[in-house]
Every structure is written in structure tokens, then in C-alpha cells.
Design an enzyme around this catalytic site. Structure first.
Site, PDB file in Angstrom:
ATOM      1  N   LYS A 105       5.964 -11.689 -38.242  1.00 30.32           N
ATOM      2  CA  LYS A 105       5.333 -12.508 -37.195  1.00 30.32           C
ATOM      3  C   LYS A 105       5.789 -12.023 -35.816  1.00 30.32           C
ATOM      4  O   LYS A 105       4.988 -11.892 -34.889  1.00 30.32           O
ATOM      5  CB  LYS A 105       5.701 -13.993 -37.393  1.00 30.32           C
TER       6      LYS A 105
ATOM      7  N   GLN B   9      10.415 -21.616 -39.991  1.00 31.32           N
ATOM      8  CA  GLN B   9       9.988 -21.033 -41.265  1.00 31.32           C
ATOM      9  C   GLN B   9      10.407 -21.922 -42.449  1.00 31.32           C
ATOM     10  O   GLN B   9      11.538 -22.364 -42.546  1.00 31.32           O
ATOM     11  CB  GLN B   9      10.609 -19.626 -41.406  1.00 31.32           C
TER      12      GLN B   9
ATOM     13  N   ASP C 240       1.859 -24.248 -36.532  1.00 24.84           N
ATOM     14  CA  ASP C 240       1.707 -24.269 -37.995  1.00 24.84           C
ATOM     15  C   ASP C 240       0.788 -25.407 -38.435  1.00 24.84           C
ATOM     16  O   ASP C 240       0.327 -25.434 -39.574  1.00 24.84           O
ATOM     17  CB  ASP C 240       3.079 -24.477 -38.655  1.00 24.84           C
TER      18      ASP C 240
END
Ligand code: NDP
Length: 294
Positions: free
Chosen positions: A51, A95, A118
Site C-alpha cells: 500500500k 491493518q 477502509d
């Protein structure tokens, strides 16, 4: 049979991102993404680094926080609050999964929903259900929807069957496909581990989305001839012939299923590249919304 090439569609999404970044930079604004990793899970570490790399390729400002597995809940919350307050950061991602002593739901709730790229914060889950376009949708199902649209697959009136009901994939996928408008308007069935006689249900699917986390779970018996199959699965299986000793396979037994399909995504090279492209796109959207002048 049409092979749905996620890599190519992801390139199109990234090209759009580059254009938007150029517009923002012309206004003196650089979109910024902060990626936080707690612990040393190798797969998570690899995701976080890719990412970060993608941000750098696109010219986004990116900050990577790699914290030890001993990081406390309070320390992590303090970092999230600091990132919430940082005007150079428009997107924040912690994450998943964090180590077991971390209350992941509390961390997600601490992220400013306007920076929750997200799409896991309750505000964004609600906005998806309400079809409010200012919300953030989880990147993987958003990527699946975009793959269908880019491949000319009509969702309107189609029967879409989703295998899996997670908050990351299955549930938001269902909400996207049942929403009104392009890429939606499908009749949606969601199945899971308690579903009885799964093959009889998946065989009704015009569009089958597999998000299970079990290698090669979907077989020929699950498929209606002419169906479109989107394989979200990323599973490591042992492979002594490969250098790493393993290889990545999907939730669909590709060789057996592909000949029956109208269209299918490969693994790797299908949904995977879309997820990261849509993360970039969500970050730019967050930046646009946070810096909009009224
Ligand atoms: P979860 O483990 O959170 O969810 C799996 C779902 O599959 C659950 O709803 C579970 O049912 C269901 N399931 C499990 N076994 C069966 C079964 N025998 N029959 C029917 N349903 C079953 O996984 P995720 O949603 O997070 O991920 C799914 C897959 O997608 C994984 O391989 C993951 O690696 C991959 N993934 C890929 C991404 C990408 O970028 N391409 C991003 C995110 C995930 P129940 O709820 O009853 O337990």
C-alpha cells in the site's frame, strides 16, 4: 469464457487517480494516507508495504507506522487521535487483524469517519446502507463491483449470490449489489457456513461472489452454466515446486469452474489488484471531501 483481468481494470482506476491527484496538486494539496501495522504478521506486513509503495508510485503523501506486537490499546488510540488531527493525513488505515489484546472495533470507532478509507467505521457502514455517496465503502467489494461494470456485466435484475457474510467483503458486497442504480439493482442472496444445501443456491446465481477463505471450495457443482464468477479468496497452499514453498489460490477451483462460466476472475491478478487501487481512490475521495471549499 471471458477472463476478467483485474490488473488491467486496476490500471484504469489508478490512471483516474493520477488525474485527480494532478488536479489536487494544482490546488497545492497532496492527498495523504497513514497506514498503521501492529505486530509482525508477515502477510499483513506485505500488504502494508505494498500500500505504501503504491502511494509513492502515485505521488501521494504516505506515512507507515509499524508498531511492535506489545503496543497497548491506549498507545494505538493515541496514534489514531494524532492522525485524526493531522491535516496532511486524509486517509487512515489500521491493518487487520491486530494482535488479540487489541480491541479492533474500538480502534475502528476511534478513526475519524471522514478519514476511514477502509469503510469499516459504523458511520460509513450506515452510509452504505443508506446509499449516501459521501461515505466510504470497503475497498474489496467496491473493487468487485467495478470489475463487473468494467467487464460489461449487467447487475440490474441479475441474481447475485454471495458466499460469505464478513463485514469486510460479504455484507458490503450485498449492500452494493442491492443498491439502486448502475452496478446495483441485483437480487441478492447471501450465504454462509450455516447455509443448507449451498450448491442448490449457488447454482441459481447469474453472478457468484466467493469470499470464503477456503482454497478451491467452489466447484463445478456450485455453478450454473454461463454464470459470472468473482473469486475474492486469497489462500496460501503448500507448493514444494515454488521457490517460496507455497502459492496463492482463490476460493474457486478455477480449472474446473472456468469452462462453465461466461466470465471469471483469476487468482492472483483478479480482485487483489483492485483492492489496492480502490484504496488509493478512497484516499483521494477523502482528500477531496476534507479540502472542499464551499
Ligand atoms: P471471513 O473469514 O471473515 O469470512 C468468511 C465467510 O465465509 C464467513 O461468512 C463464513 O461463514 C463463510 N464460510 C466459511 N466456510 C463456509 C462454508 N463451508 N460454506 C459457506 N460459507 C462459509 O473472511 P473474509 O471475508 O475476510 O475473506 C474471505 C476471503 O477473501 C479470504 O480468502 C481472504 O483472504 C480474501 N480477501 C481478499 C481480499 C482481496 O483483496 N482480494 C480482501 C479481503 C479478503 P460464517 O459467517 O458462518 O462463519
Amino acid at each position: 469464457m471471458q477472463l476478467i483481468r483485474g490488473k488491467e481494470v486496476a490500471e484504469t482506476v489508478l490512471a483516474e487517480c493520477r488525474e485527480e491527484i494532478a488536479h489536487l496538486k494544482a490546488r497545492g494539496i497532496t492527498p495523504g494516507l497513514a497506514v498503521v501495522l501492529v505486530g509482525d504478521d508477515p502477510a499483513s506486513r506485505a500488504y502494508v508495504r505494498s500500500k505504501d509503495r503504491k502511494c509513492q508510485e502515485l505521488g501521494l503523501y504516505s506515512v507507515r507506522h509499524e508498531l511492535s506486537a506489545e503496543t497497548t490499546q491506549d498507545e494505538l488510540l493515541a496514534l489514531v487521535r494524532q492522525l485524526n488531527a493531522d491535516p496532511a493525513i486524509h486517509g487512515i488505515l489500521v491493518q487487520s487483524p491486530p494482535p488479540p489484546h487489541i480491541d479492533e472495533a474500538a480502534i475502528v470507532r476511534a478513526i475519524d469517519p471522514a478519514k476511514d478509507v477502509d469503510g469499516f467505521h459504523p458511520v460509513n457502514v450506515a452510509k452504505l446502507a443508506l446509499e449516501d455517496p459521501t461515505g466510504f465503502v470497503p475497498c474489496t467489494p467496491l473493487g468487485c463491483q467495478r470489475l463487473l461494470q468494467a467487464s460489461g456485466i449487467e447487475t440490474r435484475g441479475a441474481h447475485a449470490v454471495i458466499v460469505g457474510r464478513s463485514m469486510i467483503v460479504g455484507k458490503p458486497m450485498a449492500l452494493l449489489l442491492m443498491a439502486k442504480g448502475p452496478g446495483g439493482d441485483a437480487t441478492v442472496t447471501v450465504t454462509h457456513s450455516r447455509t443448507q444445501n449451498l450448491p442448490a443456491i449457488t447454482r441459481q446465481a447469474d453472478i457468484l461472489i466467493a469470499a470464503i477463505g477456503r482454497p478451491h471450495f467452489i466447484r463445478a457443482e456450485h455453478i450454473k452454466p454461463g454464470a459470472v464468477v468473482i473469486d475474492v479468496g486469497i489462500n496460501r497452499i503448500d507448493d514444494p515446486t515454488s521457490e517460496k514453498g507455497y502459492r496463492i489460490v482463490g476460493d474457486v477451483a478455477f480449472d474446473e469452474v472456468a469452462p462453465l462460466c461466461r466470465a471469471i476472475t483469476p487468482v492472483p491478478g483478479g480482485v487483489g489488484p483492485m483492492t489496492i487501487a480502490l484504496l488509493m481512490s478512497n484516499t483521494i475521495k477523502a482528500c477531496r471531501q476534507l479540502t472542499a471549499t464551499t
